[in-house]
Motif scaffolding. Structure first.
Motif, PDB file in Angstrom:
ATOM      1  N   GLY A  58      15.734  15.307 -30.258  1.00 23.92           N
ATOM      2  CA  GLY A  58      16.590  15.885 -29.228  1.00 23.92           C
ATOM      3  C   GLY A  58      17.616  16.879 -29.712  1.00 23.92           C
ATOM      4  O   GLY A  58      18.577  17.174 -29.000  1.00 23.92           O
ATOM      5  N   LEU A  76      22.097  22.677 -29.865  1.00 20.04           N
ATOM      6  CA  LEU A  76      22.149  21.712 -28.770  1.00 20.04           C
ATOM      7  C   LEU A  76      21.825  20.330 -29.319  1.00 20.04           C
ATOM      8  O   LEU A  76      20.817  20.153 -29.995  1.00 20.04           O
ATOM      9  N   PHE A  78      21.025  16.894 -27.747  1.00 20.67           N
ATOM     10  CA  PHE A  78      20.700  16.290 -26.460  1.00 20.67           C
ATOM     11  C   PHE A  78      20.105  14.898 -26.643  1.00 20.67           C
ATOM     12  O   PHE A  78      19.407  14.387 -25.763  1.00 20.67           O
ATOM     13  N   SER A  81      20.084  12.005 -24.069  1.00 23.10           N
ATOM     14  CA  SER A  81      19.271  12.118 -22.855  1.00 23.10           C
ATOM     15  C   SER A  81      17.776  12.146 -23.132  1.00 23.10           C
ATOM     16  O   SER A  81      16.985  12.209 -22.185  1.00 23.10           O
ATOM     17  N   PRO A 135      26.379  22.157 -23.290  1.00 23.37           N
ATOM     18  CA  PRO A 135      25.621  20.947 -22.940  1.00 23.37           C
ATOM     19  C   PRO A 135      25.824  20.502 -21.503  1.00 23.37           C
ATOM     20  O   PRO A 135      25.044  19.683 -20.996  1.00 23.37           O
ATOM     21  N   GLN A 138      23.142  22.035 -17.828  1.00 21.28           N
ATOM     22  CA  GLN A 138      21.763  21.700 -17.495  1.00 21.28           C
ATOM     23  C   GLN A 138      21.481  21.826 -15.994  1.00 21.28           C
ATOM     24  O   GLN A 138      22.214  21.308 -15.162  1.00 21.28           O
TER      25      GLN A 138
END
Length: 485
Positions: A58, A76, A78, A81, A135, A138
């Motif tokens: 991620g 990034l 992530f 998530s 971030p 999205q």
């Protein structure tokens, strides 16, 4: 793709050349950097010469494209998530064609909440730091429920038409038990095409009007561009021809390479590669598009799709589709001259790599990633005279639309010459004033390509005119080019 974790000891390893093989070499790129399960290498094509590495858990990392680089930035993170492991995770990254001006990029990842889903989302780069994404920006475009954890596809790319293409596997398990790939009312087992610059009713994207099932009354998903795929692990566009190349991972017998076209059915689960699958013999192939190439388990067990090489480092490899196999680690170069005219050449048969992805930088140089964390660059120690390259049998004259278009500073232009002659390739502005002469020389018949780079002119619309004069007469053609800075 079958993501099998292996321990690799590859630092400084090079391709071993047998007699008659091309003198292609893989050298360790960015030796001071380490990565965790890289599954993608991308460029933003924004003139900054940066490389972005997609890590399966991620994270997207960014750094300057220089072998002396010693540090990376987290573009990034992530991980909170993303559900990763096996074949799940952060699987795809694509930058908008106007990324330099709008800052948009797109990712494809899996997320486990009440059920496992594939999610395609748009993000924006930070307004204050070009090496960092926002971030909180999205915007989810697409959610697709996955019935099993494997066969997620995951690749993303913008085509020369400006639309976003998305690869989805058949949903997993073995043998496509739900027959998703042939079911046009679901998105699994498909290549999708959507317009991210418009919205359509309740959808956060538009449906291109020439999608094969746009406006249908049968309940078929209008996002579908092509179907009948098992697990398309990496696809790419050839910037010269516009062809969409795809590596589709097989079940237990064949791995295949497909040329993806609008509305085509690539056969899974009726067929696996060139063989019948269900039923195992006597299958009905009516309306199916067969692979350009397939290979058996003696050569590998999980194809990793690659790129048609258009760089300058390996001139004799230009026009070849370079791809590999995750299980065997082998790498090949395939030349396609039309149906029934395919040449496949082994570049590496050592089996030392877990090839997770190929990638290209802004200059078109080719790289490959291993799941063990290494990045390798393709180079050569000698001219690639052993490939035995043959010219395509070109019978028509034409100039291809440049790619990318719009472009920032550099773009690729391809053209076909049906006979030998004097070739002139010139750029004009809308008033007909000459801006640049790219080619002015004698050339042989066949397919040609060239990169045009121009940094000292302002944004705007330009035209490229191709003229051929020879024994077959005088021919000309023109395309528009849009420079955006």
């Amino acid at each position: 793709m079958r993501l099998i974790l292996v321990t690799l000891w590859l630092c400084g390893w090079f391709v071993a050349l047998a007699a008659g093989q091309p003198a292609v070499e893989l050298e360790r790129a960015f030796p001071s950097l380490e990565f965790s399960s890289p599954v993608g290498l991308q460029s933003a094509h924004d003139g900054t010469n940066r490389i972005f590495i997609v890590e399966q858990d991620g994270v997207i990392k960014v750094f300057h494209n220089n072998d002396t680089v010693t540090t990376v930035r987290i573009f990034l993170d992530f991980r909170d998530s993303v559900t990763s492991g096996g074949e799940t995770g952060l699987l795809g990254l694509a930058f908008h064609p106007q990324y330099e001006t709008n800052g948009y990029f797109y990712i494809n990842y899996t997320r486990q909440t009440d059920s496992l889903r594939t999610v395609v989302s748009r993000f924006s780069v930070s307004t204050s730091d070009p090496d960092s994404a926002d971030p909180t920006s999205q915007q989810v475009l697409l959610r697709v429920t996955q019935p099993y954890s494997n066969h997620n596809g995951g690749d993303l790319a913008f085509g020369p038409d400006g639309f976003l293409y998305v690869a989805l596997g058949d949903g997993g398990a073995g043998g496509d038990p739900q027959n998703n790939a042939q079911n046009r009312s679901v998105l699994l087992g498909k290549i999708l095409r959507v317009d991210v610059d418009t919205s359509g009713g309740e959808l956060p994207y538009g449906i291109p009007p020439d999608n094969p099932f746009a406006g249908n009354a049968s309940g078929w998903r209008e996002e579908i561009f092509a179907y009948g795929l098992r697990n398309p692990w990496r696809f790419s566009f050839d910037p010269v021809t516009g062809f969409l190349w795809c590596g589709d991972v097989g079940q237990g017998a064949r791995e295949e390479i497909d040329l993806i076209a609008n509305g085509n059915n690539y056969g899974w689960r009726i067929m696996e590669g060139m063989l019948c699958y269900s039923p195992s013999s006597g299958c009905d192939m009516t309306g199916l598009t067969l692979p350009v190439w397939d290979y058996d388990r003696a050569s590998g067990g999980s194809i990793t799709g690659g790129y048609v090489y258009r760089g300058q480092r390996l001139p004799d490899l230009v026009g070849y589709y370079v791809y590999g196999d995750f299980v065997s680690g082998r790498i090949w170069a395939l030349e396609y001259g039309g149906p029934g005219s395919v040449t496949n050449v082994a570049l590496d048969t050592t089996g030392a790599y877990s090839l997770s992805a190929f990638g290209i930088d802004e200059a078109g140089d080719l790289f490959c990633c291993t799941l063990g964390g290494e990045i390798f660059r393709f180079t050569s120690r000698a001219p690639l005279t052993n490939i035995g390259r043959s010219r395509l049998n070109i019978s028509s004259f034409g100039i291809f639309q440049n790619f990318p278009n719009p472009f920032n500073s550099s773009t690729a232009i391809g053209y076909d010459l049906p006979f030998n002659g004097r070739v002139n390739l010139t750029i004009f502005d809308p008033l007909g004033r000459e801006i640049d002469v790219i080619v002015d020389e004698e050339q042989s018949s066949g397919r040609h390509g060239i990169h045009w780079t121009r940094t000292q002119i302002s944004s705007g619309l330009f035209y490229c005119r191709l003229t051929l004069t020879g024994s077959g007469g005088s021919l000309s053609g023109t395309i528009p080019l849009l420079l955006v800075k």
